[in-house]
Scaffold this active site. Structure first.
Site, short mmCIF file in Angstrom:
data_model
loop_
_atom_site.label_atom_id
_atom_site.label_comp_id
_atom_site.label_asym_id
_atom_site.label_seq_id
_atom_site.Cartn_x
_atom_site.Cartn_y
_atom_site.Cartn_z
N ASP A 97 8.78 18.40 -0.37
CA ASP A 97 7.37 19.42 -0.32
C ASP A 97 7.95 20.94 0.36
OD1 ASP A 97 5.58 17.63 -1.79
OD2 ASP A 97 5.43 15.75 0.08
N VAL B 144 10.80 12.45 3.18
CA VAL B 144 9.79 10.64 4.12
C VAL B 144 9.44 9.94 2.77
CG1 VAL B 144 10.85 11.11 6.24
CG2 VAL B 144 8.11 12.48 4.90
N SER B 145 8.82 11.17 1.76
CA SER B 145 7.99 9.99 0.71
C SER B 145 8.82 9.15 0.32
CB SER B 145 7.76 12.12 -0.63
OG SER B 145 6.63 11.31 -1.23
N LEU B 146 8.14 8.04 -0.01
CA LEU B 146 8.41 7.22 -1.41
C LEU B 146 8.42 7.51 -2.22
CD1 LEU B 146 6.96 3.99 0.54
CD2 LEU B 146 9.71 5.10 0.40
N ASN B 147 7.29 8.83 -3.34
CA ASN B 147 7.22 9.05 -4.11
C ASN B 147 8.60 10.07 -4.92
OD1 ASN B 147 4.82 7.55 -4.36
ND2 ASN B 147 3.97 8.59 -2.92
N LYS C 213 10.77 12.14 10.31
CA LYS C 213 11.14 13.28 11.33
C LYS C 213 9.69 13.42 12.65
CE LYS C 213 12.28 14.80 6.47
NZ LYS C 213 11.60 16.05 5.27
N ARG D 72 3.24 8.66 5.89
CA ARG D 72 2.08 8.14 5.98
C ARG D 72 1.39 7.75 6.60
NH1 ARG D 72 2.60 4.94 0.92
NH2 ARG D 72 4.13 5.93 -0.43
N ASP E 281 14.96 19.51 1.88
CA ASP E 281 13.24 18.74 2.20
C ASP E 281 12.55 18.51 0.90
OD1 ASP E 281 10.84 18.01 2.88
OD2 ASP E 281 10.67 19.51 3.01
#
Length: 220
Positions: free
Chosen positions: A11, A117-120, A147, A49, A9
């Protein structure tokens, strides 16, 4: 059975941008009359988000007051604030032990994947200076379910060309641990309060190759 890959993962495992997410969400929430604190922000850990925004609106008692286009605009504004804040990240923002572990895995020719899952995520890896240490990063923009659905971890396995059952997944959120377990991967949880992780550690500096190797051997 040989360990085929380690999937991380982002973050809370590679770096900690939770405070940047919190600052962005708090600003957007305040603009629509909702006050959130860090305790509430912890409930947003590991989720998308869109789902984070839904929970904020529900918390503020105004979930039905916003149309989908309005929600999209709020989510986009939050992301803009958050992306601007990523300029604060440097190699010093990598969590303890992670850089050393990534180098060790590369030396041992064990593929590494990112399941965020962060697009960044690609931007963050570049800011940290470790993008080249990942064999494959799952594209969160191509998944349907966040998730605890296992989709993002399965996408990482597909991209790496490995079997989930022959991988270790590392997470710091309960939703992430549930996702790892759901796809048959061996799970390592970072932090207190996580349930059902195959191995739970208190901090990332415990994530060493001897630790992973011993866990893998014991799991066989």
């Amino acid at each position: 059975m040989k360990l085929e890959a380690v999937i991380f993962d982002l973050d809370g495992v590679i770096t900690d941008t939770a405070h940047l997410h919190f600052q962005a969400w708090r600003q957007v929430a305040c603009e629509i009359g909702i006050e959130i604190d860090e305790t509430f922000n912890n409930t947003l850990k590991g989720i998308s988000r869109g789902e984070s925004l839904r929970r904020i609106l529900h918390f503020g008692g105004c979930e039905a007051a916003f149309t989908q286009p309005q929600r999209d605009a709020l989510a986009s504004r939050k992301n803009g604030i958050y992306v601007d804040s990523l300029s604060q990240l440097t190699a010093q923002s990598i969590l303890p032990g992670i850089h050393e572990l990534l180098l060790e895995l590369r030396e041992r020719q064990i593929p590494t994947g990112l399941a965020s899952v962060s697009l960044n995520a690609p931007t963050i890896l570049n800011m940290l200076g470790i993008a080249e240490l990942f064999t494959f990063c799952a594209d969160a923009g191509r998944i349907t379910h966040s998730k605890p659905d296992p989709e993002i971890f399965l996408a990482a396995c597909d991209g790496l060309g490995v079997s989930a059952q022959r991988c270790i997944g590392i997470e710091d959120a309960q939703a992430g641990i549930d996702a790892i377990n759901a796809c048959g991967m061996h799970s390592i949880g970072i932090g207190a309060g996580l349930q059902h992780a195959g191995l739970r550690l208190t901090s990332t500096d415990q994530l060493t190759w001897p630790c992973l190797s011993a866990f893998w051997q014991h799991a066989q």
